[in-house]
Motif scaffolding. Structure first.
Motif, PDB file in Angstrom:
ATOM      1  N   PHE A 149      95.818   2.634  28.463  1.00  0.00           N
ATOM      2  CA  PHE A 149      96.923   3.162  29.266  1.00  0.00           C
ATOM      3  C   PHE A 149      98.246   3.014  28.532  1.00  0.00           C
ATOM      4  O   PHE A 149      99.105   3.908  28.611  1.00  0.00           O
ATOM      5  CB  PHE A 149      97.003   2.457  30.616  1.00  0.00           C
ATOM      6  N   ASN A 150      98.439   1.912  27.833  1.00  0.00           N
ATOM      7  CA  ASN A 150      99.687   1.723  27.089  1.00  0.00           C
ATOM      8  C   ASN A 150      99.858   2.802  26.021  1.00  0.00           C
ATOM      9  O   ASN A 150     100.966   3.307  25.800  1.00  0.00           O
ATOM     10  CB  ASN A 150      99.713   0.334  26.447  1.00  0.00           C
ATOM     11  N   LEU A 192     104.956   0.558  20.055  1.00  0.00           N
ATOM     12  CA  LEU A 192     105.380   0.121  21.384  1.00  0.00           C
ATOM     13  C   LEU A 192     104.177  -0.231  22.242  1.00  0.00           C
ATOM     14  O   LEU A 192     104.186  -1.243  22.953  1.00  0.00           O
ATOM     15  CB  LEU A 192     106.210   1.222  22.045  1.00  0.00           C
ATOM     16  N   ALA A 193     103.129   0.589  22.185  1.00  0.00           N
ATOM     17  CA  ALA A 193     101.914   0.294  22.950  1.00  0.00           C
ATOM     18  C   ALA A 193     101.296  -1.022  22.497  1.00  0.00           C
ATOM     19  O   ALA A 193     100.801  -1.810  23.310  1.00  0.00           O
ATOM     20  CB  ALA A 193     100.909   1.435  22.794  1.00  0.00           C
ATOM     21  N   ASN A 199     101.934  -8.554  22.947  1.00  0.00           N
ATOM     22  CA  ASN A 199     103.077  -9.460  22.889  1.00  0.00           C
ATOM     23  C   ASN A 199     102.868 -10.640  23.840  1.00  0.00           C
ATOM     24  O   ASN A 199     102.824 -10.488  25.057  1.00  0.00           O
ATOM     25  CB  ASN A 199     104.364  -8.707  23.254  1.00  0.00           C
ATOM     26  N   SER A 200     102.747 -11.814  23.259  1.00  0.00           N
ATOM     27  CA  SER A 200     102.477 -13.007  24.065  1.00  0.00           C
ATOM     28  C   SER A 200     103.736 -13.539  24.736  1.00  0.00           C
ATOM     29  O   SER A 200     103.655 -14.300  25.710  1.00  0.00           O
ATOM     30  CB  SER A 200     101.860 -14.108  23.190  1.00  0.00           C
ATOM     31  N   ASP A 201     104.902 -13.156  24.221  1.00  0.00           N
ATOM     32  CA  ASP A 201     106.162 -13.634  24.796  1.00  0.00           C
ATOM     33  C   ASP A 201     106.587 -12.803  25.998  1.00  0.00           C
ATOM     34  O   ASP A 201     107.293 -13.291  26.880  1.00  0.00           O
ATOM     35  CB  ASP A 201     107.276 -13.597  23.740  1.00  0.00           C
ATOM     36  N   LYS A 202     106.185 -11.541  26.007  1.00  0.00           N
ATOM     37  CA  LYS A 202     106.580 -10.643  27.088  1.00  0.00           C
ATOM     38  C   LYS A 202     105.327 -10.070  27.745  1.00  0.00           C
ATOM     39  O   LYS A 202     104.629  -9.265  27.145  1.00  0.00           O
ATOM     40  CB  LYS A 202     107.460  -9.517  26.556  1.00  0.00           C
TER      41      LYS A 202
END
Length: 305
Positions: A149-150, A192-193, A199-202
């Protein structure tokens, strides 16, 4: 051999929820409001026609899009886009050297190749949209579905005429950004996907906005927008990010790091729907779409600047 001339940068399946029983949609373009079938909106002749890039172009694309700190898997994915975009011309040149010269086939490949790539992306996205229409976001808890989906939504963000035309000023600075953009848009979408997924921070999440008012959500020829990309911040750095994606007249999707309470997701004030519709207008290139003509009336005289 017929070549597809009209190429849509806004997916017709996506727009269908805004159509009436005759499958026409209300459109506002150049201060005129009219109804059209879906073939007549969000499209341009040969929008996805391949443009040949040379070795210098490929080097520049790599320098613009990759900083060397990407994970090896991501770098390989991005480099594959460069190779994929160059492949049709390399194939044609090799065939010509072998004495094979079928201009009709070559022309069809150059004109339709990238459009077929977007058809594949749309097929990836279709089952997710159908789940979202049914207010089922559980697929985002599955890693493979989240990744798929991303990719879909990031490609929809970057594929449009709005993104392409916004590069005109860059092109005046000695770089033909519009020539490079067809490759760059896939690379930026991929990056971006990848960030959304890994991304473990966000930690990005999905939420649905429910329009409980008497007016409807509209959409536009830039249907996926950053909710923080307001009129006031156009042309200025934006340090906040949240995808807003209206998916039918009464539902809109958020891809966000924020957490929302139920009372924030059920919109009962028309002023909030209007604010979101205004954002769609400000972020559009030249067309906005609605279920009813009168919901677009106010935008005939509004400026995007």
């Amino acid at each position: 051999m017929k070549i597809t001339k009209r190429q849509h940068y806004v997916w017709r399946f996506y727009l269908r929820p805004w159509t009436d029983a005759k499958e026409t949609i209300a459109c506002c373009r150049n201060d005129k409001i009219f109804r059209s079938n879906l073939m007549g909106v969000g499209q341009e002749n040969y929008f996805y026609k391949f443009v040949e890039i040379n070795d210098d172009d490929a080097w520049l694309i790599e320098k613009i899009s990759l900083d060397g700190n990407e994970p090896e898997e991501l770098k390989e994915m991005c480099m594959n886009w460069i190779n994929t975009y160059r492949a049709p011309f390399q194939t044609i040149n090799n065939l010509k050297k072998m004495g094979i010269n079928n201009e009709e086939d070559f022309e069809k490949l150059i004109n339709e190749g990238e459009e077929h790539a977007y058809c594949i992306t749309e097929e990836i996205g279709k089952p997710y949209l159908e789940k979202i229409y049914n207010e089922d976001l559980s697929f985002y808890n599955n890693f493979d579905d989240k990744s798929g989906f991303n990719i879909y939504i990031c490609e929809q963000f970057f594929r449009t005429k709005k993104r392409h035309e916004s590069l005109s000023n860059v092109s005046k600075c000695g770089i033909d950004a519009q020539k490079l953009w067809p490759v760059l848009r896939h690379i930026f979408a991929t990056k971006l996907a990848f960030s959304f997924t890994y991304n473990s921070d966000k930690k990005f999440k999905l939420f649905l906005l429910h329009d409980k008012t008497e007016i409807n959500f509209i959409t536009g020829d830039q249907p996926v927008i950053n909710r923080y990309a307001t009129k006031e911040l156009q042309g200025k750095p934006i340090d906040k990010f949240e995808f807003y994606y209206p998916i039918n007249p009464k539902l809109a999707l958020l891809v966000t790091e924020k957490d929302y309470k139920d009372e924030d997701l059920n919109i009962t004030k028309e002023s909030i729907v209007t604010e979101l519709n205004d954002l769609i207008f400000y972020n559009s290139q030249e067309q906005i779409y609605g279920f009813k003509e009168n919901e677009l009336e106010k935008y005939k005289s509004m400026s995007r600047i």
